[in-house]
Design a protein around this motif. Structure first.
Motif, PDB file in Angstrom:
ATOM      1  N   ARG A 198      -1.612   8.500  -0.806  1.00 33.42           N
ATOM      2  CA  ARG A 198      -2.630   7.466  -0.972  1.00 33.42           C
ATOM      3  C   ARG A 198      -1.995   6.078  -0.930  1.00 33.42           C
ATOM      4  O   ARG A 198      -0.833   5.915  -1.250  1.00 33.42           O
ATOM      5  N   ILE A 199      -2.836   5.095  -0.576  1.00 34.91           N
ATOM      6  CA  ILE A 199      -2.379   3.700  -0.476  1.00 34.91           C
ATOM      7  C   ILE A 199      -3.284   2.820  -1.323  1.00 34.91           C
ATOM      8  O   ILE A 199      -4.504   2.987  -1.323  1.00 34.91           O
ATOM      9  N   CYS A 208      -3.345  -1.433  -1.674  1.00 38.08           N
ATOM     10  CA  CYS A 208      -2.624  -2.629  -1.244  1.00 38.08           C
ATOM     11  C   CYS A 208      -3.547  -3.840  -1.121  1.00 38.08           C
ATOM     12  O   CYS A 208      -4.757  -3.702  -0.994  1.00 38.08           O
ATOM     13  N   THR A 265       2.258   3.139  -2.534  1.00 35.24           N
ATOM     14  CA  THR A 265       1.776   4.467  -2.159  1.00 35.24           C
ATOM     15  C   THR A 265       1.900   5.373  -3.383  1.00 35.24           C
ATOM     16  O   THR A 265       2.742   5.143  -4.253  1.00 35.24           O
ATOM     17  N   TRP A 325      -7.316  -2.887  -0.214  1.00 37.68           N
ATOM     18  CA  TRP A 325      -7.645  -1.693   0.548  1.00 37.68           C
ATOM     19  C   TRP A 325      -7.229  -0.473  -0.250  1.00 37.68           C
ATOM     20  O   TRP A 325      -6.234  -0.491  -0.971  1.00 37.68           O
ATOM     21  N   CYS A 326      -7.950   0.581  -0.047  1.00 37.19           N
ATOM     22  CA  CYS A 326      -7.450   1.884  -0.447  1.00 37.19           C
ATOM     23  C   CYS A 326      -7.485   2.739   0.810  1.00 37.19           C
ATOM     24  O   CYS A 326      -8.313   2.534   1.695  1.00 37.19           O
ATOM     25  N   GLY A 327      -6.536   3.632   0.897  1.00 39.69           N
ATOM     26  CA  GLY A 327      -6.455   4.444   2.104  1.00 39.69           C
ATOM     27  C   GLY A 327      -5.453   5.548   1.956  1.00 39.69           C
ATOM     28  O   GLY A 327      -5.014   5.872   0.850  1.00 39.69           O
ATOM     29  N   LEU A 340      -1.840   7.272   4.048  1.00 38.79           N
ATOM     30  CA  LEU A 340      -0.743   6.985   4.966  1.00 38.79           C
ATOM     31  C   LEU A 340      -0.592   8.165   5.920  1.00 38.79           C
ATOM     32  O   LEU A 340      -0.284   9.281   5.508  1.00 38.79           O
ATOM     33  N   ASP A 356       3.207   6.862   9.636  1.00 41.32           N
ATOM     34  CA  ASP A 356       3.288   5.698   8.746  1.00 41.32           C
ATOM     35  C   ASP A 356       2.280   4.594   9.082  1.00 41.32           C
ATOM     36  O   ASP A 356       2.542   3.408   8.873  1.00 41.32           O
ATOM     37  N   THR A 357       1.137   4.976   9.564  1.00 43.04           N
ATOM     38  CA  THR A 357       0.040   4.035   9.799  1.00 43.04           C
ATOM     39  C   THR A 357      -0.965   4.185   8.666  1.00 43.04           C
ATOM     40  O   THR A 357      -1.307   5.308   8.267  1.00 43.04           O
ATOM     41  N   ILE A 358      -1.438   3.067   8.159  1.00 45.71           N
ATOM     42  CA  ILE A 358      -2.421   3.102   7.073  1.00 45.71           C
ATOM     43  C   ILE A 358      -3.804   3.378   7.662  1.00 45.71           C
ATOM     44  O   ILE A 358      -4.248   2.697   8.583  1.00 45.71           O
ATOM     45  N   ARG A 405      -7.333   2.977   6.614  1.00 48.99           N
ATOM     46  CA  ARG A 405      -8.115   2.269   5.594  1.00 48.99           C
ATOM     47  C   ARG A 405      -9.411   3.038   5.339  1.00 48.99           C
ATOM     48  O   ARG A 405     -10.197   3.301   6.234  1.00 48.99           O
TER      49      ARG A 405
END
Length: 174
Positions: A36-37, A39, A51, A88-90, A92, A96-98, A100
């Motif tokens: 999870r992200i 940021c 993360t 943002w929450c998202g 990965l 390694d691309t988020i 969103r």
């Protein structure tokens, strides 16, 4: 007075006693196992943050609380480490691309936290103040009406039962 009551009730809303700003992040089944992200947006396509795994519950020293459900996770923020802004929450992806999932504007006002605690103290006082004000205004109105009725009675008695006799009317004409 009614406007003040309305504003206070609307500001209370349905929330916890502590001022948590929340963002729900729904994901597809294929993203369930991805990291999870969380940021803060730094430009249109970039963000700075952290993360975490799907098993994490508290992040950033307890400033973030994560709750998981079957098809989403929710990030609740007590304090922002990166300041006001669009967050943002998202997840990965493998390259390694988020990805969103959701975004929202968050603010780090200490006044908001103080108000979130204060309003729970003031909430029980609001009905009491309303009732006391209503009872006082009704009592004051009754007393005012009673005084006005008493004044009317004394005026009518004065007109019907004169206390002073006109000296000229007592003089007998010779």
């Amino acid at each position: 007075m009614h406007l003040l009551i309305l504003v206070l009730l609307l500001s209370i809303g349905a929330c916890e006693a502590v001022y948590w700003q929340k963002l729900k992040c729904p994901y597809d089944v294929q993203h369930k196992s991805l990291p999870r992200i969380w940021c803060r947006q730094s430009s249109t396509d970039c963000c700075t943050g952290l993360t975490f795994s799907q098993s994490a519950h508290l992040l950033d020293g307890g400033k973030l609380k994560v709750t998981q459900s079957a098809d989403s996770f929710t990030v609740a923020v007590l304090e922002l480490s990166y300041g006001d802004g669009m967050y943002w929450c998202g997840v990965l992806s493998k390259n390694d691309t988020i990805i969103r999932l959701a975004e929202g504007y968050f603010h780090s006002s200490p006044g908001a936290y103080i108000w979130s605690v204060t309003r729970w103290i003031l909430l029980p006082l609001l009905p009491m103040v309303t009732i006391v004000t209503h009872v006082y205004s009704r009592t004051a109105t009754k007393n005012t009406c009673k005084e006005a009725e008493d004044d009317d009675i004394s005026v009518s008695r004065t007109l019907r039962d004169p206390q002073y006799v006109n000296a000229a009317s007592l003089r007998v004409l010779e």
